[in-house]
Design an enzyme around this catalytic site. Structure first.
Site, PDB file in Angstrom:
ATOM      1  N   HIS A 141      -0.692   5.522  -6.663  1.00  0.00           N
ATOM      2  CA  HIS A 141      -1.773   6.396  -7.128  1.00  0.00           C
ATOM      3  C   HIS A 141      -2.867   6.455  -6.066  1.00  0.00           C
ATOM      4  CE1 HIS A 141      -4.318   2.806  -8.759  1.00  0.00           C
ATOM      5  NE2 HIS A 141      -3.725   2.521  -7.625  1.00  0.00           N
ATOM      6  N   ARG A 142      -3.995   7.108  -6.394  1.00  0.00           N
ATOM      7  CA  ARG A 142      -5.207   7.064  -5.581  1.00  0.00           C
ATOM      8  C   ARG A 142      -6.355   6.583  -6.469  1.00  0.00           C
ATOM      9  NH1 ARG A 142      -4.368   9.137  -0.319  1.00  0.00           N
ATOM     10  NH2 ARG A 142      -6.076   7.679   0.054  1.00  0.00           N
ATOM     11  N   SER A 143      -7.435   6.164  -5.834  1.00  0.00           N
ATOM     12  CA  SER A 143      -8.570   5.660  -6.616  1.00  0.00           C
ATOM     13  C   SER A 143      -9.214   6.752  -7.452  1.00  0.00           C
ATOM     14  CB  SER A 143      -9.602   5.012  -5.690  1.00  0.00           C
ATOM     15  OG  SER A 143      -9.987   5.907  -4.668  1.00  0.00           O
ATOM     16  N   ASP A 194      -0.061   1.164   4.987  1.00  0.00           N
ATOM     17  CA  ASP A 194      -0.567   2.306   4.221  1.00  0.00           C
ATOM     18  C   ASP A 194      -1.413   3.198   5.120  1.00  0.00           C
ATOM     19  OD1 ASP A 194      -1.624   4.123   2.422  1.00  0.00           O
ATOM     20  OD2 ASP A 194      -3.029   2.699   1.533  1.00  0.00           O
ATOM     21  N   ASP A 230      -4.077  -6.036  -1.409  1.00  0.00           N
ATOM     22  CA  ASP A 230      -4.377  -4.922  -0.509  1.00  0.00           C
ATOM     23  C   ASP A 230      -5.762  -5.161   0.059  1.00  0.00           C
ATOM     24  OD1 ASP A 230      -4.874  -2.615   0.872  1.00  0.00           O
ATOM     25  OD2 ASP A 230      -4.924  -1.305  -0.885  1.00  0.00           O
ATOM     26  N   GLU A 282     -10.213   1.467 -10.169  1.00  0.00           N
ATOM     27  CA  GLU A 282      -8.815   1.437 -10.583  1.00  0.00           C
ATOM     28  C   GLU A 282      -8.566   0.550 -11.791  1.00  0.00           C
ATOM     29  OE1 GLU A 282      -6.481   0.623  -7.111  1.00  0.00           O
ATOM     30  OE2 GLU A 282      -7.073   2.499  -6.152  1.00  0.00           O
ATOM     31  N   SER A 334     -10.451   5.041  -0.076  1.00  0.00           N
ATOM     32  CA  SER A 334     -10.057   4.319   1.138  1.00  0.00           C
ATOM     33  C   SER A 334      -8.923   5.121   1.773  1.00  0.00           C
ATOM     34  CB  SER A 334      -9.584   2.905   0.775  1.00  0.00           C
ATOM     35  OG  SER A 334      -9.112   2.227   1.907  1.00  0.00           O
ATOM     36  N   LYS A 380       2.132   7.821  -0.699  1.00  0.00           N
ATOM     37  CA  LYS A 380       1.168   8.614  -1.477  1.00  0.00           C
ATOM     38  C   LYS A 380       1.390  10.090  -1.163  1.00  0.00           C
ATOM     39  CE  LYS A 380      -2.390   5.011  -1.119  1.00  0.00           C
ATOM     40  NZ  LYS A 380      -3.652   4.620  -0.421  1.00  0.00           N
ATOM     41  N   GLU A 406      -0.624  -5.656   1.733  1.00  0.00           N
ATOM     42  CA  GLU A 406      -0.691  -4.263   2.205  1.00  0.00           C
ATOM     43  C   GLU A 406      -1.941  -4.074   3.057  1.00  0.00           C
ATOM     44  OE1 GLU A 406      -2.220  -0.169   0.124  1.00  0.00           O
ATOM     45  OE2 GLU A 406      -1.074  -1.574  -1.107  1.00  0.00           O
ATOM     46  N   GLN A 449      -9.898  -5.366  -1.039  1.00  0.00           N
ATOM     47  CA  GLN A 449     -10.033  -4.246  -1.974  1.00  0.00           C
ATOM     48  C   GLN A 449      -9.281  -4.443  -3.285  1.00  0.00           C
ATOM     49  OE1 GLN A 449     -10.517  -0.103  -0.489  1.00  0.00           O
ATOM     50  NE2 GLN A 449      -8.416   0.097  -1.188  1.00  0.00           N
ATOM     51  N   GLU A 450      -8.054  -4.957  -3.217  1.00  0.00           N
ATOM     52  CA  GLU A 450      -7.239  -5.055  -4.421  1.00  0.00           C
ATOM     53  C   GLU A 450      -6.558  -6.418  -4.515  1.00  0.00           C
ATOM     54  OE1 GLU A 450      -4.464  -1.852  -5.054  1.00  0.00           O
ATOM     55  OE2 GLU A 450      -5.752  -0.420  -4.024  1.00  0.00           O
ATOM     56  N   LYS A 454       2.344   1.188  -7.782  1.00  0.00           N
ATOM     57  CA  LYS A 454       1.046   0.661  -8.201  1.00  0.00           C
ATOM     58  C   LYS A 454       0.224   1.816  -8.734  1.00  0.00           C
ATOM     59  CE  LYS A 454      -1.718   0.589  -3.902  1.00  0.00           C
ATOM     60  NZ  LYS A 454      -2.630  -0.263  -3.105  1.00  0.00           N
ATOM     61  N   HIS A 490     -13.664  -0.103  -3.656  1.00  0.00           N
ATOM     62  CA  HIS A 490     -13.346   0.250  -5.033  1.00  0.00           C
ATOM     63  C   HIS A 490     -14.289  -0.374  -6.055  1.00  0.00           C
ATOM     64  CE1 HIS A 490      -8.874   1.409  -4.140  1.00  0.00           C
ATOM     65  NE2 HIS A 490      -9.755   2.214  -3.588  1.00  0.00           N
TER      66      HIS A 490
END
Length: 435
Positions: A368-370, A315, A245, A208, A45, A340, A288, A166-167, A391, A158
């Site tokens: 982090h990233r996925s 983000d 998120d 993740e 993403s 990031k 987010e 997403q999260e 995160k 994800h």
């Protein structure tokens, strides 16, 4: 200048990230013989204004995702340009990379190639100074451990759970230390697994590490998390809270959003109202990317309406770029920014983005990233920059735990100097729950 810290050689190699896609690792050798390496993550993403990864585009290898071109960038143009530079001067190195690339989005050399070199040089310099990376980058004042937000239910890009957002993350706001925060999170995660299994729902995990069950609604995700917090013996909003998120760019643009699990298409005001209902119902401390990256007005409206209650974080709309962060400041579009390193492409530029947030009084979360590797650079970086939040996914999967485990080591190294604080302690709704 000591010749022992001069950059003598730079090498790169194509490796695989946690999704099985190619990325690269970079190794830097200094004049004294010391070597250090860093590996570069990749997101699924991504914001439209992020710095650009250099990929091969050769459909016969890895579906075009190979990074041999990035390896060549490192070993030819970049190696020639940085050879002889002092690794202790991070800013000079990074500005040499930026000037060499000459584009606004790192498209010529590739942000992945540039970041790999930038991170590896920082790590080599820290080793040359016989300092932990966080102490080298942040100095003696680098003692603040970040509050973790752990992604325990995955949706959007994800996972294939069907959730629009997403999260769905848990935040151990009541923990007295980072190590205890990880225990709160791991125990809640285990309780969530038990509840899902009890209801015969899938406990397979997404990119993740969060579970990806097929739930009947987006709200059901929050309901399960609250139940899991209680099942683990904690109090929702007092010991463990929720962060979201939605990654709204994945389901909306131009002020229009398709939230299938909440009845279909809604406008900006409807999505803001949905968030408002959730904030009243669930112990949510942060949202987010609640609106799409092209919907500045959505962020402005949310910050005005809900910024006094929760953390409104950008983000995709800010992409760790001081130029976009400054615009967000002027528009009063949020009160926190996700950071990031690979969105901007160098360590120095990332530090500048964090410092701009600090000067403004905004909160910061390092992310982090996925598509990740076992490199734990962001753990040290979060401490070095006094970010206060991080995160790195669920308390599951080695590439996620590498960051969390590194932070527990740092906390132990710091001993009595270690500081751990709840960045949401002043939120009025949490205070009400504590009372």
């Amino acid at each position: 200048m000591s010749t022992s810290t001069l950059i003598m050689a730079v090498h790169a190699q194509e490796i695989l990230d946690s999704r099985g896609n190619p990325t690269l690792t970079v190794t830097v050798e200094l004049g004294g013989g010391l070597q250090a390496s860093a590996s570069v993550p990749s997101g699924a993403s991504t914001g439209a204004n992020e710095a650009v990864e250099l990929r091969d585009g050769d459909a016969s290898r890895y579906g075009g995702k190979g990074v041999r071109k990035a390896v060549v960038s490192v070993e030819q143009a970049i190696a020639d340009a940085v050879r002889g530079l002092d690794a202790l001067d991070q800013a000079a190195l990074d500005h040499r990379l930026i000037d060499l690339d000459g584009t606004s989005n790192k498209a010529r050399l590739g942000a992945n190639a540039m970041l790999g070199v930038s991170m590896a040089v920082a790590r080599a310099a820290a080793a040359a100074q016989e300092l932990p990376l966080y102490a080298y980058l942040g100095g003696r004042g680098a003692t603040l451990l970040p509050m973790p937000s752990m992604n325990v239910l995955n949706g959007g890009k994800h996972a294939d759970s069907g959730l629009d957002f997403q999260e769905f993350m848990i935040v151990p706001v009541g923990a007295p230390s980072f190590a205890e925060a990880m225990r709160f999170g791991a125990e809640t995660y285990a309780a969530l697994r038990r509840l899902l299994r009890k209801d015969r729902l899938s406990t397979a995990v997404g990119d993740e590490g969060g579970f990806a069950p097929a739930l009947p609604s987006n709200e059901a995700a929050c309901d399960y998390i609250v139940a899991a917090i209680e099942e683990a013996g904690y109090k929702p909003g007092v010991d463990v809270a929720i962060a979201l998120d939605p990654a709204a760019s994945s389901f909306g643009s131009n002020g229009s959003y398709y939230v299938g699990r909440n009845g279909g298409r809604i406008d900006r005001a409807g999505l803001l109202e949905l968030y408002g209902r959730w904030i009243e119902t669930y112990p949510i401390v942060s949202i987010e990317d609640g609106f799409a990256e092209d919907d500045w007005q959505g962020f402005v409206d949310q910050n005005a309406a809900q910024g006094g209650q929760i953390q409104v974080m950008g983000d995709d709309i800010t992409v760790t770029n001081p130029r976009f962060i400054q615009e967000a400041i002027e528009r009063k579009a949020m009160n926190a920014v996700l950071i990031k390193l690979n969105q901007i492409g160098t360590v120095t530029e990332t530090v500048s983005a964090v410092n701009l947030c600090h000067r403004t009084g905004w909160k910061v979360m390092v992310s982090h990233r996925s598509g990740e590797t076992i490199d734990s650079f962001i753990a040290d970086f979060a401490v070095a920059t006094a970010a206060g939040q991080i995160k790195s996914g669920a308390p599951c999967r080695g590439e996620r735990l590498a960051k969390y485990n590194r932070l527990m080591v740092i906390e132990r190294e710091l001993g009595d100097k270690a500081v751990f604080a709840n960045p949401f302690a002043n939120q009025p709704r949490l205070q009400e729950r504590v009372q």
